[in-house]
Design an enzyme around this catalytic site. Structure first.
Site, PDB file in Angstrom:
ATOM      1  N   CYS A  70      18.351   0.760   8.571  1.00 22.73           N
ATOM      2  CA  CYS A  70      17.535   0.716   9.796  1.00 22.73           C
ATOM      3  C   CYS A  70      18.366   0.711  11.069  1.00 22.73           C
ATOM      4  O   CYS A  70      17.871   1.042  12.141  1.00 22.73           O
ATOM      5  CB  CYS A  70      16.603  -0.490   9.769  1.00 22.73           C
ATOM      6  SG  CYS A  70      15.464  -0.415   8.382  1.00 22.73           S
ATOM      7  N   HIS A  73      13.719  -1.250  16.638  1.00 20.45           N
ATOM      8  CA  HIS A  73      13.459  -0.606  15.356  1.00 20.45           C
ATOM      9  C   HIS A  73      12.087  -1.066  14.874  1.00 20.45           C
ATOM     10  O   HIS A  73      11.764  -2.246  14.927  1.00 20.45           O
ATOM     11  CB  HIS A  73      14.540  -0.990  14.346  1.00 20.45           C
ATOM     12  CG  HIS A  73      14.115  -0.757  12.928  1.00 20.45           C
ATOM     13  ND1 HIS A  73      13.660   0.469  12.493  1.00 20.45           N
ATOM     14  CD2 HIS A  73      14.023  -1.605  11.868  1.00 20.45           C
ATOM     15  CE1 HIS A  73      13.339   0.367  11.214  1.00 20.45           C
ATOM     16  NE2 HIS A  73      13.539  -0.879  10.814  1.00 20.45           N
ATOM     17  N   ASN A 106       7.292   2.049   8.985  1.00 18.81           N
ATOM     18  CA  ASN A 106       8.725   1.845   9.213  1.00 18.81           C
ATOM     19  C   ASN A 106       9.469   3.073   8.698  1.00 18.81           C
ATOM     20  O   ASN A 106       9.509   3.320   7.499  1.00 18.81           O
ATOM     21  CB  ASN A 106       9.148   0.579   8.451  1.00 18.81           C
ATOM     22  CG  ASN A 106      10.623   0.284   8.534  1.00 18.81           C
ATOM     23  OD1 ASN A 106      11.424   1.138   8.893  1.00 18.81           O
ATOM     24  ND2 ASN A 106      10.996  -0.932   8.186  1.00 18.81           N
TER      25      ASN A 106
HETATM   26  O1  UT7 Z   1      13.184  -2.391   8.332  1.00 22.74           O
HETATM   27  C1  UT7 Z   1      14.169  -3.233   7.818  1.00 22.74           C
HETATM   28  C2  UT7 Z   1      13.901  -4.649   8.106  1.00 22.74           C
HETATM   29  N1  UT7 Z   1      12.643  -5.038   7.507  1.00 22.74           N
HETATM   30  C3  UT7 Z   1      11.970  -6.071   7.987  1.00 22.74           C
HETATM   31  O2  UT7 Z   1      12.403  -6.643   8.971  1.00 22.74           O
HETATM   32  C4  UT7 Z   1      10.704  -6.536   7.256  1.00 22.74           C
HETATM   33  C5  UT7 Z   1      10.643  -8.042   7.199  1.00 22.74           C
HETATM   34  N2  UT7 Z   1       9.563  -8.606   6.367  1.00 22.74           N
HETATM   35  C6  UT7 Z   1       8.253  -8.346   6.542  1.00 22.74           C
HETATM   36  O3  UT7 Z   1       7.874  -7.544   7.374  1.00 22.74           O
HETATM   37  C7  UT7 Z   1       7.245  -9.144   5.742  1.00 22.74           C
HETATM   38  O4  UT7 Z   1       7.912 -10.153   5.015  1.00 22.74           O
HETATM   39  C8  UT7 Z   1       6.401  -8.273   4.768  1.00 22.74           C
HETATM   40  C9  UT7 Z   1       5.412  -7.416   5.576  1.00 22.74           C
HETATM   41  C10 UT7 Z   1       7.283  -7.404   3.921  1.00 22.74           C
HETATM   42  C11 UT7 Z   1       5.571  -9.159   3.814  1.00 22.74           C
HETATM   43  O5  UT7 Z   1       4.756 -10.053   4.548  1.00 22.74           O
HETATM   44  P1  UT7 Z   1       4.744 -11.602   4.180  1.00 22.74           P
HETATM   45  O6  UT7 Z   1       3.835 -12.223   5.123  1.00 22.74           O
HETATM   46  O7  UT7 Z   1       6.181 -12.085   4.167  1.00 22.74           O
HETATM   47  O8  UT7 Z   1       4.096 -11.618   2.724  1.00 22.74           O
HETATM   48  P2  UT7 Z   1       4.686 -12.124   1.315  1.00 22.74           P
HETATM   49  O9  UT7 Z   1       5.666 -11.147   0.785  1.00 22.74           O
HETATM   50  O10 UT7 Z   1       5.104 -13.548   1.440  1.00 22.74           O
HETATM   51  O11 UT7 Z   1       3.399 -12.061   0.417  1.00 22.74           O
HETATM   52  C12 UT7 Z   1       2.259 -12.905   0.668  1.00 22.74           C
HETATM   53  C13 UT7 Z   1       1.202 -12.616  -0.388  1.00 22.74           C
HETATM   54  C14 UT7 Z   1       1.717 -12.685  -1.818  1.00 22.74           C
HETATM   55  O12 UT7 Z   1       0.667 -13.200  -2.625  1.00 22.74           O
HETATM   56  P3  UT7 Z   1       0.643 -14.753  -3.062  1.00 22.74           P
HETATM   57  O13 UT7 Z   1       1.948 -14.956  -3.784  1.00 22.74           O
HETATM   58  O14 UT7 Z   1       0.547 -15.518  -1.793  1.00 22.74           O
HETATM   59  O15 UT7 Z   1      -0.576 -14.827  -3.929  1.00 22.74           O
HETATM   60  C15 UT7 Z   1       1.955 -11.242  -2.174  1.00 22.74           C
HETATM   61  O16 UT7 Z   1       1.863 -10.996  -3.559  1.00 22.74           O
HETATM   62  O17 UT7 Z   1       0.687 -11.288  -0.222  1.00 22.74           O
HETATM   63  C16 UT7 Z   1       0.813 -10.557  -1.456  1.00 22.74           C
HETATM   64  N3  UT7 Z   1       1.112  -9.173  -1.133  1.00 22.74           N
HETATM   65  C17 UT7 Z   1       0.167  -8.244  -0.881  1.00 22.74           C
HETATM   66  N4  UT7 Z   1      -1.156  -8.307  -0.877  1.00 22.74           N
HETATM   67  C18 UT7 Z   1      -1.837  -7.194  -0.550  1.00 22.74           C
HETATM   68  C19 UT7 Z   1       2.343  -8.591  -0.996  1.00 22.74           C
HETATM   69  N5  UT7 Z   1       2.188  -7.297  -0.643  1.00 22.74           N
HETATM   70  C20 UT7 Z   1       0.867  -7.064  -0.572  1.00 22.74           C
HETATM   71  C21 UT7 Z   1       0.107  -5.922  -0.254  1.00 22.74           C
HETATM   72  N6  UT7 Z   1      -1.248  -6.034  -0.255  1.00 22.74           N
HETATM   73  N7  UT7 Z   1       0.664  -4.746   0.067  1.00 22.74           N
END
Ligand code: UT7
Length: 335
Positions: free
Chosen positions: A114, A262, A292
């Site tokens: 990125c 970014h 992204n």
């Molecule tokens: O570009 C390079 C740099 N990248 C970044 O800076 C990205 C940084 N991170 C993020 O943007 C976020 O962490 C994400 C968007 C990737 C994820 O969001 P989050 O709020 O951290 O969610 P999480 O991974 O903690 O997941 C929360 C819940 C989980 O379920 P449980 O365990 O709470 O039951 C996941 O299984 O959401 C679930 N989940 C989804 N649900 C529906 C994960 N992905 C999805 C999805 N749809 N696509």
């Protein structure tokens, strides 16, 4: 001693729009989840056979060169940033040289995820500052859609990424109060595996080993991301590297006319905006439309901002990126 300035810019995204609802038909996700967590409404995915990383880069580059008013013969060097090359080697820089019909100028491939565009811009800037080159074509292009895990297993990563390309022509600027004022590059390999695709290198094994094992459950081909860990590091490093750039140029936050972060996650951009107390006019986001696009996100956003008249002569533009590596970077530009 010279400066370098952006003399032409362009972007290309594939026509095929993939909405959050489209994704919810193939994996267990929802428009509500994606928008709430990332701000993304839709992204572009190539149609197989219609576009490649190189072809998207070529389309963006053609626009940038045309807008620069230069001929292709005046391009002295190519810097191409991508994590999704058409071939493992050679990188797409040489294919771009051929497809644009450039002279046999040097072509350098940058693999900095990125942060790739800012690293590429910085490299081009150094070549121009030293007087070695006058016009450098900087391209960033990503074809991510065909490499994502579109099952439930990969949903937290695959809903985020999109395809697209952006390009700029960087040219010699004799007025050293103008153009790129500074760039700041960093890395921290300790966190390399927090956002990575491990295959085909695999740290000693090779893709042939994996194919031989023929294990369909092998996740190492797909991007893995420890999302929350990456998020927390992103907001810290974005802030640090923006401050570093401002300080190096004796600038204040109030001097920023436009911050182009970014496009990792709208929530990250909003966090940075709040932390620096920037108005909506001072920050440009388009992740809502494109997701992204890794290295391509900044030049796509920069071009859109410019096309919308949101960047004017004399403006102080701040570019900032953070991503896999971890690597992060900023660039301060006087337009
Ligand atoms: O570009 C390079 C740099 N990248 C970044 O800076 C990205 C940084 N991170 C993020 O943007 C976020 O962490 C994400 C968007 C990737 C994820 O969001 P989050 O709020 O951290 O969610 P999480 O991974 O903690 O997941 C929360 C819940 C989980 O379920 P449980 O365990 O709470 O039951 C996941 O299984 O959401 C679930 N989940 C989804 N649900 C529906 C994960 N992905 C999805 C999805 N749809 N696509």
């Amino acid at each position: 001693m010279y400066h370098s300035k952006i003399n032409g810019l362009g972007y290309y995204v594939p026509e095929n729009v993939v909405t959050n609802d489209d994704l919810s038909k193939i994996m267990d996700t929802s428009d509500e989840w994606i928008q709430e967590r990332t701000g993304i409404k839709e992204r572009r995915h190539i149609i197989r056979g219609q576009d490649t990383t190189t072809s998207m880069g070529v389309k963006a580059a053609k626009i940038a060169i045309e807008r620069s008013g230069l001929t292709t013969d005046e391009i002295d060097f190519i810097v191409f940033a991508t994590i999704s090359p058409d071939y493992y080697f050679p990188g797409p820089g040489v294919a771009l040289q051929q497809e644009l019909g450039l002279r046999t100028v040097g072509a350098l491939d940058i693999r900095n995820q990125c942060s790739g565009f800012i690293y590429a811009l910085s490299v081009a800037d150094q070549f121009i500052k030293t007087g070695m080159y006058k016009n450098v074509l900087v391209v960033a292009s990503e074809l991510q859609s065909i490499g994502l895990d579109m099952t439930n297993r990969g949903r937290s990563v695959s809903v985020i990424f999109g395809d697209g390309a952006g390009a700029v022509v960087l040219s010699r600027e004799e007025d050293i109060t103008k153009g790129i004022l500074s760039t700041h590059l960093h890395s921290e390999g300790e966190h390399a595996k927090e956002l990575a695709v491990l295959a085909p290198g695999m740290g000693g094994r090779w893709v042939t080993d994996i194919i031989a094992e023929n294990n369909p459950d092998d996740e190492s081909y797909y991007p893995y991301m420890n999302g929350q860990f990456v998020f927390k590091n992103a907001v810290v490093r974005f802030s640090e590297v923006i401050n570093e750039g401002l300080k190096a140029n004796n600038l204040e936050v109030s001097d920023i006319d436009m911050l182009i972060p970014h496009q990792a996650n709208l929530r990250i951009s909003q966090f940075i905006q709040q932390r620096f107390k920037l108005s909506d006019d001072q920050v440009f986001n388009n992740i809502q439309k494109y997701g992204n696009t890794t290295a391509a996100s900044i030049p796509i956003a920069l071009t859109e901002a410019w096309e919308q008249g949101r960047i004017k002569e004399g403006d102080t533009i701040v570019l900032a990126a953070f991503g896999s590596g971890f690597t992060w970077a900023s660039a301060i530009i006087k337009w």
